[in-house]
Design a protein around this motif. Structure first.
Motif, short mmCIF file in Angstrom:
data_model
loop_
_atom_site.label_atom_id
_atom_site.label_comp_id
_atom_site.label_asym_id
_atom_site.label_seq_id
_atom_site.Cartn_x
_atom_site.Cartn_y
_atom_site.Cartn_z
N LYS A 37 1.05 -0.91 -0.56
CA LYS A 37 0.91 -0.42 0.06
C LYS A 37 1.15 1.10 -0.14
O LYS A 37 1.96 1.10 0.86
CB LYS A 37 -0.53 0.08 1.21
N ILE A 38 0.43 1.86 -0.95
CA ILE A 38 1.41 3.40 -1.04
C ILE A 38 0.46 4.56 -0.76
O ILE A 38 -0.55 5.15 -1.64
CB ILE A 38 2.36 3.56 -2.51
N SER A 39 1.32 5.02 0.25
CA SER A 39 0.41 6.93 0.49
C SER A 39 1.09 8.28 0.00
O SER A 39 2.03 8.03 0.49
CB SER A 39 -0.18 6.59 2.00
N ILE A 40 0.55 9.23 -0.22
CA ILE A 40 1.30 9.67 -1.09
C ILE A 40 2.13 10.86 0.35
O ILE A 40 4.01 11.33 -0.43
CB ILE A 40 0.29 10.99 -1.56
N ASP A 41 1.67 10.66 1.63
CA ASP A 41 2.66 11.52 2.74
C ASP A 41 4.03 10.68 2.64
O ASP A 41 4.87 11.60 3.59
CB ASP A 41 1.55 12.18 3.94
N LYS A 42 4.02 9.50 2.61
CA LYS A 42 5.21 9.29 3.09
C LYS A 42 6.19 9.08 1.66
O LYS A 42 7.55 8.43 2.08
CB LYS A 42 4.70 7.65 3.31
N ILE A 43 5.83 9.38 0.25
CA ILE A 43 6.78 10.22 -0.86
C ILE A 43 7.15 10.79 -0.67
O ILE A 43 6.65 12.29 -0.26
CB ILE A 43 5.71 9.97 -2.02
N GLU A 44 8.92 11.10 -0.76
CA GLU A 44 9.77 13.06 -1.07
C GLU A 44 9.51 13.00 -2.36
O GLU A 44 9.53 11.81 -3.35
CB GLU A 44 10.84 12.41 -0.82
N PRO A 45 8.59 14.42 -2.79
CA PRO A 45 8.36 14.52 -3.98
C PRO A 45 9.32 14.95 -4.45
O PRO A 45 10.90 15.87 -4.00
CB PRO A 45 7.11 15.42 -4.73
N MET A 46 9.32 14.71 -5.81
CA MET A 46 10.82 15.13 -6.92
C MET A 46 10.25 16.67 -7.35
O MET A 46 9.22 17.10 -7.60
CB MET A 46 10.48 14.86 -8.16
N VAL A 47 11.22 17.64 -7.08
CA VAL A 47 10.50 19.11 -7.14
C VAL A 47 11.12 19.48 -7.78
O VAL A 47 12.36 19.56 -7.15
CB VAL A 47 10.21 20.60 -5.68
N THR A 48 10.34 19.95 -9.30
CA THR A 48 11.01 20.51 -10.07
C THR A 48 10.96 21.76 -10.77
O THR A 48 9.82 22.25 -10.52
CB THR A 48 11.47 19.63 -10.48
N GLY A 49 10.85 22.45 -12.38
CA GLY A 49 10.55 23.02 -12.35
C GLY A 49 11.01 24.95 -11.49
O GLY A 49 10.88 24.53 -10.96
N ASP A 50 10.43 26.24 -12.23
CA ASP A 50 10.07 26.98 -11.37
C ASP A 50 8.60 27.93 -12.26
O ASP A 50 8.39 27.84 -13.47
CB ASP A 50 11.19 28.19 -12.79
N SER A 51 7.98 28.78 -10.91
CA SER A 51 7.46 29.89 -11.20
C SER A 51 7.07 30.48 -12.64
O SER A 51 6.55 31.08 -13.66
CB SER A 51 6.68 30.76 -10.40
N ALA A 52 8.77 30.88 -13.12
CA ALA A 52 9.01 32.05 -13.86
C ALA A 52 8.93 31.34 -15.15
O ALA A 52 8.66 32.22 -16.12
CB ALA A 52 10.92 32.43 -13.53
N GLN B 150 6.90 9.40 -6.90
CA GLN B 150 6.61 8.86 -7.31
C GLN B 150 6.45 7.07 -6.20
O GLN B 150 6.84 6.69 -5.61
CB GLN B 150 8.18 8.11 -7.76
N TYR B 151 5.16 6.80 -7.12
CA TYR B 151 4.59 5.93 -6.17
C TYR B 151 5.33 4.81 -6.39
O TYR B 151 5.54 3.69 -5.55
CB TYR B 151 2.94 5.95 -6.41
N ILE B 152 5.00 3.94 -7.93
CA ILE B 152 5.60 2.99 -7.84
C ILE B 152 7.58 3.06 -8.35
O ILE B 152 7.28 3.27 -9.98
CB ILE B 152 4.97 1.86 -8.95
N HIS B 153 8.12 2.78 -7.38
CA HIS B 153 9.72 3.36 -8.22
C HIS B 153 10.11 2.84 -7.19
O HIS B 153 9.66 2.28 -5.90
CB HIS B 153 9.49 4.92 -7.70
N PRO B 154 11.77 1.93 -7.16
CA PRO B 154 12.40 1.41 -6.51
C PRO B 154 12.90 1.84 -4.86
O PRO B 154 12.94 1.07 -4.46
CB PRO B 154 14.07 1.26 -7.52
#
Ligand SMILES: O=C(O)C(=O)C[C@H](O)C(=O)CO
Ligand SMILES: [Zn+2]
Length: 276
Positions: free
Chosen positions: A139-154, A163-167
């Protein structure tokens, strides 16, 4: 289950809007009380929606796949994007609220999908690919995943990739699956864009207002075309195709991939000057 066959980039060169949509866009995914699946011959991914209402639903596929039950030779990823529900896996019931995910390994026989409230049904987005090994159900819950934060508001592309299903989270044979959330004010996903010759991918766009549209770009980098996509519709992206989009308002999407490897970063980035 609807079947979609594969194409070479040359096939789509002169496609009309209608032909392109017929081959690469899936318009109906979450139908109350139904299982709606698409089988793409791109790496044999099966994807779609399971939307239970007043009674549980199961995915019944055997003769279509030449096996005795659905996951005999496949693995499955699930993410709920609707109301609260549950999955019953071999008799054990697991609650599944919005954003909860599950990796379900090969050889899992009994699987039922339920909604708590038929008037606000769970919407289980499911993706299955061929598998050679049985890995544990997780079981995978979003609050246990460290997100990859990318891009820029500019550059209007600031976003968090979960990444839910990821090594880092669970084992899988070839399935990778995740959830990308754009920061309010950003509109572009997957820009700068990429291809991955060694994997195909599908994108499900959702959490969109009635009038919002995503312009999803596809095709070889130097010969792009677009699909105009509404809420809860999905695009098939062959290995040779870019997949990137811009929304007229806010949206979220789930991506799922399979192919030669499970190395998320195995992408062929496309320099902006090569896009046409
Ligand atoms: O916003 C993004 O960038 C993505 O979510 C990219 C997808 O994860 C992808 O295309 C992976 O190959
Ligand atoms: Zn990709």
């Amino acid at each position: 289950m609807e079947t979609r066959y594969t194409h070479s980039p040359e096939d789509i060169r002169h496609y009309s809007t209608e032909q392109l949509r017929k081959e690469f866009l899936v318009e109906s995914i979450f139908v109350p009380g139904e299982v709606r699946l698409t089988y793409t011959h791109n790496d044999r991914m099966i994807f779609g929606g399971v939307t239970p209402t007043d009674k549980p639903l199961t995915i019944e596929l055997s003769t279509e796949l030449g096996v005795t039950y659905f996951l005999e030779r496949r693995e499955l990823g699930v993410i709920n994007i609707g109301g609260p529900g549950s999955i019953v896996i071999e008799g054990t019931e697991e609650p599944m609220k919005k954003q909860d995910g599950y990796y379900i390994g090969k050889e899992t026989k009994d699987l039922q999908f339920k909604s708590e409230d038929p008037s606000n049904p769970a919407k289980f987005y499911t993706v299955s690919v061929p598998a050679h090994h049985k890995y544990p159900n997780v079981k995978i819950s979003i609050d246990k995943i460290e997100p990859m934060v990318t891009g820029d508001s500019a550059t209007l592309n600031h976003r968090s990739i979960y990444q839910y299903i990821h090594p880092n989270v669970c084992q899988s044979c070839q399935l990778q699956m995740g959830y990308t959330i754009l920061t309010p004010g950003s509109a572009w996903n997957t820009m700068p864009c990429h291809t991955h010759e060694r994997r195909m991918e599908t994108y499900l766009y959702f959490d969109m207002k009635e009038d919002t549209r995503v312009f999803h770009f596809m095709g070889k980098p130097d010969e792009t075309k677009h699909l105009v996509i509404a809420n809860e519709q999905a695009a098939i992206s062959p290995s040779w195709s870019i997949h990137t989009g811009v929304g007229s308002s806010d949206y979220t999407f789930i991506w799922a991939m399979c192919g030669e490897n499970i190395t998320y970063n195995d992408m062929d980035m496309v320099p902006m000057k090569e896009l046409k």
